[in-house]
Design a protein around this motif. Structure first.
Motif, mmCIF file in Angstrom:
data_model
loop_
_atom_site.group_PDB
_atom_site.id
_atom_site.type_symbol
_atom_site.label_atom_id
_atom_site.label_comp_id
_atom_site.label_asym_id
_atom_site.label_seq_id
_atom_site.Cartn_x
_atom_site.Cartn_y
_atom_site.Cartn_z
ATOM 1 N N GLN A 51 94.317 44.368 65.262
ATOM 2 C CA GLN A 51 94.492 44.221 63.896
ATOM 3 C C GLN A 51 95.922 43.612 63.483
ATOM 4 O OE1 GLN A 51 93.984 47.776 61.837
ATOM 5 N NE2 GLN A 51 94.412 46.757 59.714
ATOM 6 N N GLN A 55 96.365 40.396 61.307
ATOM 7 C CA GLN A 55 97.149 40.219 60.245
ATOM 8 C C GLN A 55 98.151 39.262 60.160
ATOM 9 O OE1 GLN A 55 96.741 42.487 57.648
ATOM 10 N NE2 GLN A 55 98.125 41.436 56.449
ATOM 11 N N LEU A 71 91.412 36.394 54.363
ATOM 12 C CA LEU A 71 90.644 37.635 55.009
ATOM 13 C C LEU A 71 90.252 37.303 56.307
ATOM 14 C CD1 LEU A 71 90.130 40.775 54.810
ATOM 15 C CD2 LEU A 71 87.886 40.217 53.721
ATOM 16 N N VAL A 73 88.116 38.912 59.589
ATOM 17 C CA VAL A 73 87.270 40.095 60.213
ATOM 18 C C VAL A 73 87.021 39.712 61.568
ATOM 19 C CG1 VAL A 73 85.332 41.578 59.818
ATOM 20 C CG2 VAL A 73 86.529 40.458 57.750
ATOM 21 N N THR A 81 85.679 47.340 63.945
ATOM 22 C CA THR A 81 86.027 46.115 63.063
ATOM 23 C C THR A 81 87.418 46.323 62.469
ATOM 24 O OG1 THR A 81 83.576 46.247 62.340
ATOM 25 C CG2 THR A 81 85.315 45.191 60.894
ATOM 26 N N TYR A 83 90.486 44.206 60.302
ATOM 27 C CA TYR A 83 90.627 43.302 59.175
ATOM 28 C C TYR A 83 92.172 43.036 59.027
ATOM 29 C CZ TYR A 83 86.341 45.462 57.373
ATOM 30 O OH TYR A 83 85.164 45.910 57.280
ATOM 31 N N ASN A 85 94.644 40.716 56.477
ATOM 32 C CA ASN A 85 94.729 40.590 54.767
ATOM 33 C C ASN A 85 95.944 39.925 54.447
ATOM 34 O OD1 ASN A 85 94.593 40.246 52.197
ATOM 35 N ND2 ASN A 85 93.095 41.842 51.992
ATOM 36 N N ALA A 93 89.883 41.761 49.539
ATOM 37 C CA ALA A 93 89.144 42.404 50.595
ATOM 38 C C ALA A 93 87.676 42.078 50.459
ATOM 39 C CB ALA A 93 88.854 43.936 49.991
ATOM 40 N N LEU A 94 86.945 42.236 51.646
ATOM 41 C CA LEU A 94 85.406 42.046 51.887
ATOM 42 C C LEU A 94 84.576 42.167 50.646
ATOM 43 C CD1 LEU A 94 83.991 40.554 54.220
ATOM 44 C CD2 LEU A 94 83.300 42.783 54.817
ATOM 45 N N ARG A 102 78.609 35.875 52.201
ATOM 46 C CA ARG A 102 78.656 36.709 53.445
ATOM 47 C C ARG A 102 77.454 36.518 54.210
ATOM 48 N NH1 ARG A 102 80.244 42.790 51.998
ATOM 49 N NH2 ARG A 102 79.684 42.045 49.913
ATOM 50 N N PRO A 145 87.154 35.587 65.100
ATOM 51 C CA PRO A 145 86.938 36.321 64.159
ATOM 52 C C PRO A 145 86.361 35.458 63.093
ATOM 53 C CG PRO A 145 89.355 35.323 64.336
ATOM 54 C CD PRO A 145 88.556 35.082 65.610
#
Length: 513
Positions: A51, A55, A71, A73, A81, A83, A85, A93-94, A102, A145
């Motif tokens: 993560q 980031q 973002l 993922v 999972t 994220y 951001n 956000a998703l 998506r 990702p």
């Protein structure tokens, strides 16, 4: 309307083209930068990044020249999972990514000759809390990702709003210009056409002195000149015709007056000759007797013709007047028939007590002409019927009051029908024309061709009418309609002025017929 349509259409097309150009340019730049960042930053990450790595990569990607929010993922080594951001738009956000976008990003495409990659870059425009955004997403080819990007389009929206205001102002100015042009067109084209229409109506109403003011050298000025020339020619022609008509009337009147003096002497002589013919002494040579009878007959006919011409000139000059009296219609018809010895040839169908306020002498002239014409050209018996029309509801029409005075308005309808062959259809429109005779082969018939015309004029001076038609059962029908009270006509003509003409009814029954 043309300027309005053109201005709105041009503004709409210009706005749409500029909007597409602005959005496409901004969109292409953002998507190009996002693709490049995904290749450089996200592509450098391992297949299962942590993560923190996500980031850090997201923060680096958002620092690009386009300053979009990112973002990322991915799945870490434990299949969890994670994220990353950039946090550029209050925590992108998703859930902020449309579900349809998506699904398109995560769907693996079949690799073919025309489609060499299993995943592609997809984008969509959305509006969030009144602000437009461009949202895009894609996956790293070969594993890695999934990246999403959000870019605010508010600067472009402001530019487009400014453009819309500018186009609206331009459209308003165009409409103002169009209004000014329309006013100019109305002044230079429509108003002259309107004035021409008004002048044409005035000319049609008989105001022959109507003219248009002419200015300029264009087609409308030429039309105005043509109108003025036509109006001037028409006024001149009408004046000439009026002068000729007046001269003709004056000639007939003068001729009639001049003929009366010698006719008076000739009539006196013929009366003496007629008495000699009827005397028992037989003072006339039998060889001369036919010529004497012809002279007496033609003298009487000439005297009637002169009297008819005098009557016509009075009507033309407008000097004919009514001398009104309360008339019992049935008694008046009976007196007319009896004075001319027509009792055996005429049937009268009239109720007693029908009164009207009319000119008795003129009514006698009308009846004598209608009945005499029916006897001469139709067939016996001639039927004369009288009825009332236009009386009050529930009553029998106007009735005579004290002394026989008419108490209510309405009409008296008198019909004269013969049992002859009727009137030919081509003759019907001309039966009341002056000097008109149905048979051109007999121009020297006993009548002068003025009797029915004089009858019609006498009906008109009462405010009435005479019509001619053929009865379905055979024979001709003349219908006379007279008002029960013609007093209002004499009042309108001068307060009941008395008739100034010479009364030619001497009781002998020798009036025009």
């Amino acid at each position: 309307m043309v300027a309005l349509t053109a201005a709105v259409s041009a503004s709409g097309i210009a706005y749409w083209l500029n909007r597409e150009a602005v959005l496409t340019r901004a969109q292409d730049a953002v998507l190009r930068d996002f693709r490049q960042e995904m290749q450089n930053r996200a592509g450098a990450l391992p297949v299962h990044p942590t993560q923190d790595a996500l980031q850090r990569a997201a923060s680096q990607m958002s620092a690009s020249s386009q300053h979009f929010s990112v973002l990322l993922v991915a799945q870490d080594a434990s299949d969890k999972t994670v994220y990353g951001n950039s946090g550029g738009i209050n925590g992108f956000a998703l859930e902020d990514v449309p579900e349809s976008l998506r699904a398109a990003v995560n769907k693996q495409q079949q690799v073919t000759g025309s489609n060499k990659e299993p995943h592609h870059l997809y984008w969509q425009r959305i509006v969030e809390r009144g602000t437009p955004y461009l949202v895009a997403g894609t996956k790293v080819i070969g594993g890695g990702p999934t990246g999403y990007m959000a870019k605010s389009l508010e600067p472009e929206a402001k530019d487009l709003n400014s453009l819309a205001w500018s186009l609206g102002i331009a459209t308003g100015l165009a409409l103002i210009g169009a209004a000014l042009l329309a006013q100019a067109a109305a002044t230079t084209v429509l108003k002259p056409v309107h004035r021409l229409g008004v002048a044409a109506r005035r000319l049609g109403e008989g105001r022959l002195d109507t003219r248009l003011r002419v200015s300029g050298t264009d087609e409308l000025a030429d039309l105005s000149r043509t109108f003025n020339n036509a109006a001037e020619a028409l006024e001149k022609r009408v004046a000439e015709m009026a002068a000729r008509d007046e001269a003709s009337r004056r000639f007939v009147a003068d001729m009639s007056h001049e003929l009366r003096t010698p006719l008076t002497a000739i009539t006196a002589v013929t009366e003496v000759l007629e008495e000699e013919l009827e005397s028992e002494a037989g003072g006339i040579d039998p060889m001369v007797e036919p010529a004497v009878r012809l002279v007496v007959s033609e003298t009487r006919r000439l005297n009637d013709l002169v009297e008819n011409l005098m009557e016509v000139t009075r009507f033309d000059a407008g000097t004919a007047r009514l001398v009104l009296d309360d008339v019992n219609v049935a008694d008046q018809i009976t007196a007319c028939i009896d004075a001319r010895a027509w009792l055996d040839a005429v049937e009268l169908d009239a109720e007693r007590g029908i009164h009207a306020r009319l000119d008795p002498r003129r009514l006698d002239v009308i009846l004598a002409n209608l009945i005499g014409n029916a006897l001469k050209h139709g067939g016996s018996p001639v039927r004369v019927s009288v009825r009332e029309a236009g009386g009050p509801a529930g009553g029998s029409g106007a009735q005579a009051g004290e002394g026989g005075r008419v108490t209510e308005d309405g009409e008296v309808v008198i019909q004269v029908r013969d049992h002859g062959p009727g009137i030919p259809e081509e003759v019907l429109p001309h039966v009341f024309d002056r000097f008109y005779k149905a048979s051109a082969s007999r121009p020297r018939s006993e009548g002068s061709g003025l009797g029915l015309s004089i009858a019609l004029e006498n009906a008109h001076i009462h405010g009435g009418e005479i019509t001619a038609a053929n009865s379905p059962e055979g024979g001709a029908v003349f219908t006379l309609r007279l008002p029960r009270d013609a007093s209002r006509l004499t009042e309108a003509a001068g307060g009941g002025e008395q008739d100034r003409e010479t009364d030619r009814n001497d009781g002998s029954g020798k009036e025009a017929s």
